[in-house]
Design an enzyme around this catalytic site. Sequence first.
Site, PDB file in Angstrom:
ATOM      1  N   LYS A  49       5.014 -24.928 -28.451  1.00 35.23           N
ATOM      2  CA  LYS A  49       5.745 -24.744 -29.626  1.00 35.23           C
ATOM      3  C   LYS A  49       7.318 -24.408 -29.052  1.00 35.23           C
ATOM      4  CE  LYS A  49       2.351 -21.831 -32.124  1.00 35.23           C
ATOM      5  NZ  LYS A  49       1.722 -20.647 -32.104  1.00 35.23           N
ATOM      6  N   GLN A  93       2.252 -14.343 -31.307  1.00 36.84           N
ATOM      7  CA  GLN A  93       1.188 -15.237 -30.782  1.00 36.84           C
ATOM      8  C   GLN A  93      -0.050 -14.279 -30.883  1.00 36.84           C
ATOM      9  OE1 GLN A  93       1.254 -18.659 -30.491  1.00 36.84           O
ATOM     10  NE2 GLN A  93      -1.053 -18.360 -30.524  1.00 36.84           N
ATOM     11  N   ASP A 116       5.355 -17.340 -39.877  1.00 33.77           N
ATOM     12  CA  ASP A 116       3.959 -17.765 -40.000  1.00 33.77           C
ATOM     13  C   ASP A 116       3.608 -17.553 -41.524  1.00 33.77           C
ATOM     14  OD1 ASP A 116       2.853 -18.994 -37.895  1.00 33.77           O
ATOM     15  OD2 ASP A 116       2.737 -17.104 -36.630  1.00 33.77           O
TER      16      ASP A 116
END
Length: 278
Positions: A49, A93, A116
């Site tokens: 990422k 994460q 997200d």
Amino acid sequence: MTVILDGKKLRDKILEELKTRLEKYDSSPTLVVILVGDNPASRIYVNNKKKTAENLGINSIVINYPSDVEEQVLLDKIHELNSDKNVTAILVQLPLPEHIDKFKIINAISPEKDVDGFTPENSGRLFTGEKPYVYPCTPKGIIRLLDEYEIPIEGKHAVIVGRSNIVGKPLAQMLLNRNATVTICHSRTKNLADITKTADILVSAVGGKIIGINMIQSNCVVVDVGIFKDENGKTRGDVDFDTVAPLTSYITPVPGGVGPMTIAMLMSNTVELFEKNL
Ligand code: NAP
């Protein structure tokens, strides 16, 4: 003839478009990733990422905490990032260590920085029909891939195997929003094959070898979200690709299908959040 849904090619196209889009601004987005512990898979995902973001001109900050970090330390950091005007997007994460309540952590992220799309406000908006700030990356990537290949969704029977908050549930709602008829299956579903055989679009998000040739109808579209290492250490998906692919009209490979799309959508979400605040 079977068409392979090429997630890598589409990812590259999307990243190129995002790069060009960002070049016209005087400032750049900042994506902050919180990583707890030293799970090797999580570390690889976070590094990917970061590298992808930096290639686009997105500032990428990874904050790494030891696995025994206190929940309150994470909450304090998220509150600080929420009120920092220089921070565009926050990602925690997953998975988190067991002593940390993942819902409490996700709920602490400001919905406007929730890259997200996992906070209750953003998932609530998705389920009620009010537009969320951004849509969850993997479902968004799947739909983007279907659209790229002009695969019709409206009126189709979409069967999703897996009901996680990050893939199965939001994808079901997003397909429903596109007027598919949706069935969600899970580990307690009886006669799974009888259901998957009725799918026009079959999405598998389990993480184990589960979809064989006896489970699909001819010309079905198959999207394989699963990723795991088999007994020989080879990366593979839920679908027995070699036997299933010839029967399908379209199918995603693993690797090279949904995975690259997820990261492209993370970048796309970061840019969208940035542009909303210009
Ligand atoms: P998850 O939380 O790991 O849950 C797995 C789901 O599969 C659960 O809903 C479970 O049912 C269901 N399941 C397990 N065994 C089953 C069986 N025998 N028959 C039917 N359903 C079964 O799900 P996830 O986080 O969505 O991850 C799923 C897979 O996708 C993993 O391999 C993950 O690594 C991969 N993934 C890939 C990407 C990508 O970008 N490519 C993104 C996200 C996830 P219950 O709910 O009943 O337990």
